[in-house]
Design a protein around this motif. Structure first.
Motif, short mmCIF file in Angstrom:
data_model
loop_
_atom_site.label_atom_id
_atom_site.label_comp_id
_atom_site.label_asym_id
_atom_site.label_seq_id
_atom_site.Cartn_x
_atom_site.Cartn_y
_atom_site.Cartn_z
N PHE B 16 -100.00 39.04 64.74
CA PHE B 16 -100.53 38.61 63.37
C PHE B 16 -101.22 37.19 63.75
O PHE B 16 -100.80 36.27 64.63
N SER B 19 -103.31 35.49 57.29
CA SER B 19 -103.39 36.38 56.05
C SER B 19 -104.36 37.15 55.67
O SER B 19 -104.67 38.03 55.06
N SER B 387 -90.06 43.29 52.90
CA SER B 387 -91.25 42.40 51.97
C SER B 387 -91.49 43.27 50.73
O SER B 387 -91.49 42.83 49.52
N SER B 391 -95.03 39.94 50.32
CA SER B 391 -96.33 39.56 51.09
C SER B 391 -97.75 39.75 50.47
O SER B 391 -98.76 39.05 50.69
N THR B 423 -93.37 36.68 54.80
CA THR B 423 -94.52 36.16 54.08
C THR B 423 -94.90 34.92 54.81
O THR B 423 -93.91 34.05 54.77
N TYR B 489 -96.95 42.99 59.23
CA TYR B 489 -97.81 42.33 58.14
C TYR B 489 -98.84 43.30 57.34
O TYR B 489 -98.85 44.28 58.03
N ILE B 495 -95.61 40.32 62.23
CA ILE B 495 -95.50 38.85 61.80
C ILE B 495 -94.36 38.20 62.52
O ILE B 495 -94.23 37.12 62.78
#
Lengths: 285, 501, 84
Positions: B16, B19, B387, B391, B423, B489, B495
């Motif tokens: 990751f 974002s 998640s 996220s 997240t 992610y 992530i």
């Protein structure tokens, strides 16, 4: 000055732990009805340790002790009276009992070397106490009186209703006495914790007959009480205008003046000041 | 290898970066499938396995719209066991406690690989104990459709429970005895799996307004029941009565209001938890008082939002999953209550709904001083969730608000470092607890708007200190070095890694 | 043998049993054991010291109680043991 006083069961760690987050002006840690006879010893120790640990609680700390007709009250006082508490709430209070409590508190305050004087809120829940109310409000330490309508209804042998006609006389008599001696008149709790509209109506009625405060038996009642037991927006605006007009009149050297075609004199100005004092205390202006 | 958050990334996975890194990359979609054949009608699971030649090493996918009442996934598991197939990969969009029979298949090597968006109950426990042969892959609700559409996650057979199906293979979740409302999470499986099976307990002549297009379907399997209606949707989802939850909701609504987010045209999403619904209820009160009309609400939809739609407080609902009976009924009758696919909901390479959100209210199992949020594992590192859309919505929404108790059973929710990152903190803006509110210092714009606030706004460090004063400082846990899964992610990068407990 | 019990197994509470014993013995079960074991033990030891007790057996079943709750429950259990 208080709007809301929230009862919290004294032997419930989960509730004690969060008792300071509900924005009640006072929290009443209950050692009486919310605690079974076999747990009185644990409750008073739990409350005492809780208070010892929480050095700066953001609200008034009130302890409801067991009545003077029980075996528990003296241990209650011995354990919980300290500089961490502000007020003792006495159930089934009458004039003689309040004098006895005053003596006990004076003795404990001296023995423990307290730096402040503990206040007392008696609960009016006997017909006899309703009749004695004028004597009760003048007892030492008393700075507010709570109406306990559930027990009073039992004493009167009447059915307790949501509308409350059966307690109207007691309510009005209590308000009258408290107003005369400028102490808080605290209304009985609204016991249906799921009926928020009913609570609102009950609060509005209590305000309309002069109560300054109301007790809550559930944290979810506090917001409604805090919103209702404050001057309305219209009242605050009126009071601000009276204040401004008064300042203007003083400048001009006028004793009496008029606002909106109505005569404004000393009692009106005092009323406006009282409203503004409350509004400031609760950060409404 | 470590990623940009200094978290371990196992061999063979991409680390990751940030974002918004997806914006710099292009993706290639694989071809959508098309069936020219007639749809074959079947009537038992065993027959289905024979017809499709499901064998060792196959990848099977499922959706979780029938939630804790689902029979389809469990029936397939039983058939795998009966045939003693080996090295099967399962790719359901979620796994619930009622899928406990899977544990035995994991232990016996029948199932050796799992990818999913959310996982709790006995299967989660087994994976955390290191029983699954390969690493568990945890996607987001937007990341799963992306992985399917790019061929990252290839599906041999999608076995999809569909409450009502017609002879042409058109399907809907809005009606039928096992109605579950939207079938949003099934759509990518439908379009990209090599073979598609609809499993239904309500075969009809014709489905009007199908949610799922029959042109992708190869088989329709009719069974007595695809699920237990009691487990499919909860009767009603209710606003919390917990006074702490309500206090948090009041603060959260106060923040939204002071930030100017309660305005005409607002768009919002909340979870179905009691505190989230309480926020929705307070927002609703403000909207009614001020005669505000919102544009849309999205996500998993509850009766609370369908009421708001019907009262004219929103123009539209975008529904990827119905949480309660009222929502299921509404999607069947309200034209402005739209079912949407998981991709349309949250895929960062699709024209997605989450990017249009003004604000989202989310929960947290842990949050750290960098505002990273964990909803995947508990503080021991044991898997207990995932998640879902956490996220995705956190990235898309203009303001992301986390609501949580500061302390749960003596555990402070704020950590110096979260056990597992779900997240990233760069997408988390506001933390609301019963004892105070913290704003991510990166959001200077929000801090500026709140500078004269009457709300108890403090730094997250101060909130952590408050928590520690109450609970004491919890002892740090040492984790094992054996990875059991990866948290992927939404852009397909890793992530964080989940370790054996 | 003298025994005293106080508290409950409700969340945020602890059920504490104190028994007379030849030697000091402390048994702790807790839902937050890995995170707070040492702190819980320290509170118990400190409370025993205040109560001037050295040879007792304390069994603490903790459901996430804060220090003051553990202390209060232990004090009550001790008082109940002594009254028994």
């Amino acid at each position: 000055m208080r709007r809301s006083l929230l009862f919290m069961p004294g032997n419930n760690p989960a509730m004690l732990q969060n008792s300071d987050v509900f924005e009640a002006d006072a929290v009443i840690y209950d050692l009486e009805d919310a605690v079974s006879v076999t747990e009185k010893d644990s409750a008073r120790k739990l409350v005492a340790e809780f208070l010892r640990f929480n050095k700066s609680l953001p609200m008034e700390v009130v302890i409801r002790i067991n009545g003077l007709d029980t075996d528990f009250y003296s241990s209650d006082l011995e354990y919980v009276v300290s500089d961490r508490i502000d007020t003792i709430m006495l159930p089934k209070a009458d004039h003689d009992g309040l004098l006895q409590l005053d003596k006990l508190l004076t003795k404990i305050e001296q023995e423990k070397g307290l730096t402040k004087k503990i206040k007392v809120i008696p609960i009016i829940e006997l017909a006899k106490s309703v009749l004695e109310i004028e004597k009760i409000v003048t007892c030492p330490r008393v700075d507010g009186v709570l109406l306990g309508a559930e027990d009073l209804s039992s004493d009167l042998d009447v059915i307790r209703t949501k509308k409350g006609d059966e307690i109207l006389y007691a309510r009005q008599r209590l308000v009258m006495a408290c107003s005369a001696y400028k102490i808080d008149s605290i209304d009985t709790p609204f016991t249906d914790t799921n009926d928020n509209d009913g609570l609102k109506t009950d609060c509005e009625f209590a305000v309309s007959i002069g109560f300054t405060s109301k007790s809550a038996i559930h944290p979810n009642q506090v917001t409604t009480i805090n919103k209702t037991f404050v001057p309305t927006k219209e009242k605050i605006e009126w009071a601000l205008r009276v204040e401004a007009a008064n300042a203007e009149a003083l400048k001009k050297g006028l004793g009496v003046f008029s606002l909106d075609g109505k005569m404004v004199d000393k009692p009106v100005i005092e009323r406006a000041n009282k409203i503004l004092k409350k509004a400031k205390a609760y950060k409404l202006i | 290898m470590k990623n940009s958050l200094n978290r371990f990334v196992p061999e063979g996975f991409k680390p990751f970066l940030s974002s918004h890194d997806y914006k710099t990359k292009k993706i290639n979609l694989i071809k959508e499938k098309q069936t020219s054949n007639e749809i074959k009608m079947l009537d038992d699971y065993s027959h289905l396995f024979d017809e499709l030649g499901i064998k060792d090493g196959c990848t099977l996918s499922f959706h979780h719209h029938l939630r804790n009442g689902d029979y389809v996934f469990n029936e397939v598991i039983k058939e795998i066991k009966r045939r003693n197939l080996k090295n099967i990969t399962l790719a359901p969009s979620s796994i619930f406690p009622n899928n406990f029979q899977l544990v035995e298949l994991i232990e016996n090597g029948n199932v050796t690989k799992i990818s999913t968006d959310y996982l709790n109950g006995p299967v989660a426990e087994a994976v955390s104990q290191g029983k699954l042969k390969n690493l568990l892959v945890m996607y987001t609700h937007g990341g799963r459709p992306l992985a399917i559409s790019t061929g990252e996650l290839t599906i041999d057979v999608a076995i999809l429970g569909v409450p009502t199906v017609d002879k042409h293979g058109n399907g809907t979740g809005a009606i039928g005895k096992s109605a579950c409302g939207s079938l949003g999470y099934a759509e990518s499986d439908l379009k990209y799996a090599k073979k598609v099976v609809f499993v239904t307990d309500n075969l009809v002549e014709k489905v009007d307004n199908p949610q799922l297009d029959g042109k992708y379907v190869d088989y329709v399997l009719t069974v007595p029941a695809i699920g237990d209606p009691d487990g499919i949707v909860s009767g009603t989802t209710k606003i919390t009565k917990d006074p702490v939850g309500l206090k948090i909701a009041r603060y959260a609504t106060g923040v939204l209001d002071e930030l100017g987010l309660i305005k005409d045209g607002l768009s919002m999403q909340t979870g179905a938890g009691g505190t989230s619904l309480a926020v929705a209820s307070y927002v609703k009160d403000l909207m009614k008082q001020r005669k505000i009309k919102g544009s849309f609400a999205s996500g998993g939809i509850t009766g609370y939002f369908t009421d708001m739609l019907e009262e004219g407080l929103f123009s539209e609902l975008y529904d990827v999953q119905c949480f309660d009976l009222k929502a299921v009924q509404s999607i069947g009758k309200n034209k402005t209550h739209h079912a949407m696919s998981g991709s349309r909901y949250a895929n960062c390479y699709d024209d997605n709904i989450v990017d249009k959100l003004d604000f989202v209210i989310l929960g947290a199992t842990e949050i750290d001083l960098d505002f990273n949020v964990n909803v995947t594992t508990d503080s021991h590192g044991k898997i207990m969730g995932g998640s879902g859309g956490h996220s995705d919505t956190a990235h898309g929404a203009k303001v992301t608000v986390i609501t949580t108790n500061l302390i749960k059973s003596r555990m402070p929710i704020i950590k110096e470092k979260v056990t597992t990152v779900t997240t990233p903190g760069e997408d988390v803006d506001v933390l609301v607890t019963e004892r105070g509110i913290a704003i991510n210092p990166k959001r200077k714009d929000l801090l500026e708007k709140l500078k004269d606030s009457r709300l108890p706004i403090m730094t997250i460090e101060e909130l952590l200190k408050t928590a520690h004063e109450i609970t004491g400082v919890p002892k740090n846990q040492t984790r094992t070095d054996t990875p059991v899964g990866v948290v992927v992610y939404r852009d397909g990068t890793v992530i964080d890694t989940i370790f054996k407990v | 043998m003298k025994i005293g019990i106080a508290g409950s197994l409700e969340s945020n509470d602890a059920l504490i049993t104190v028994k007379s014993s030849e030697k000091l013995e402390i048994i702790i079960e807790s839902i937050v054991y890995d995170f707070f074991y040492e702190q819980i033990k320290a509170v118990i030891l400190d409370t025993l010291k205040t109560a001037n007790l050295s040879n007792v057996c304390v069994i603490c079943k903790d459901k996430g109680a804060l220090d003051y709750t553990i202390r209060a429950r232990l004090l009550t259990a001790i008082e109940r043991m002594e009254k028994a």
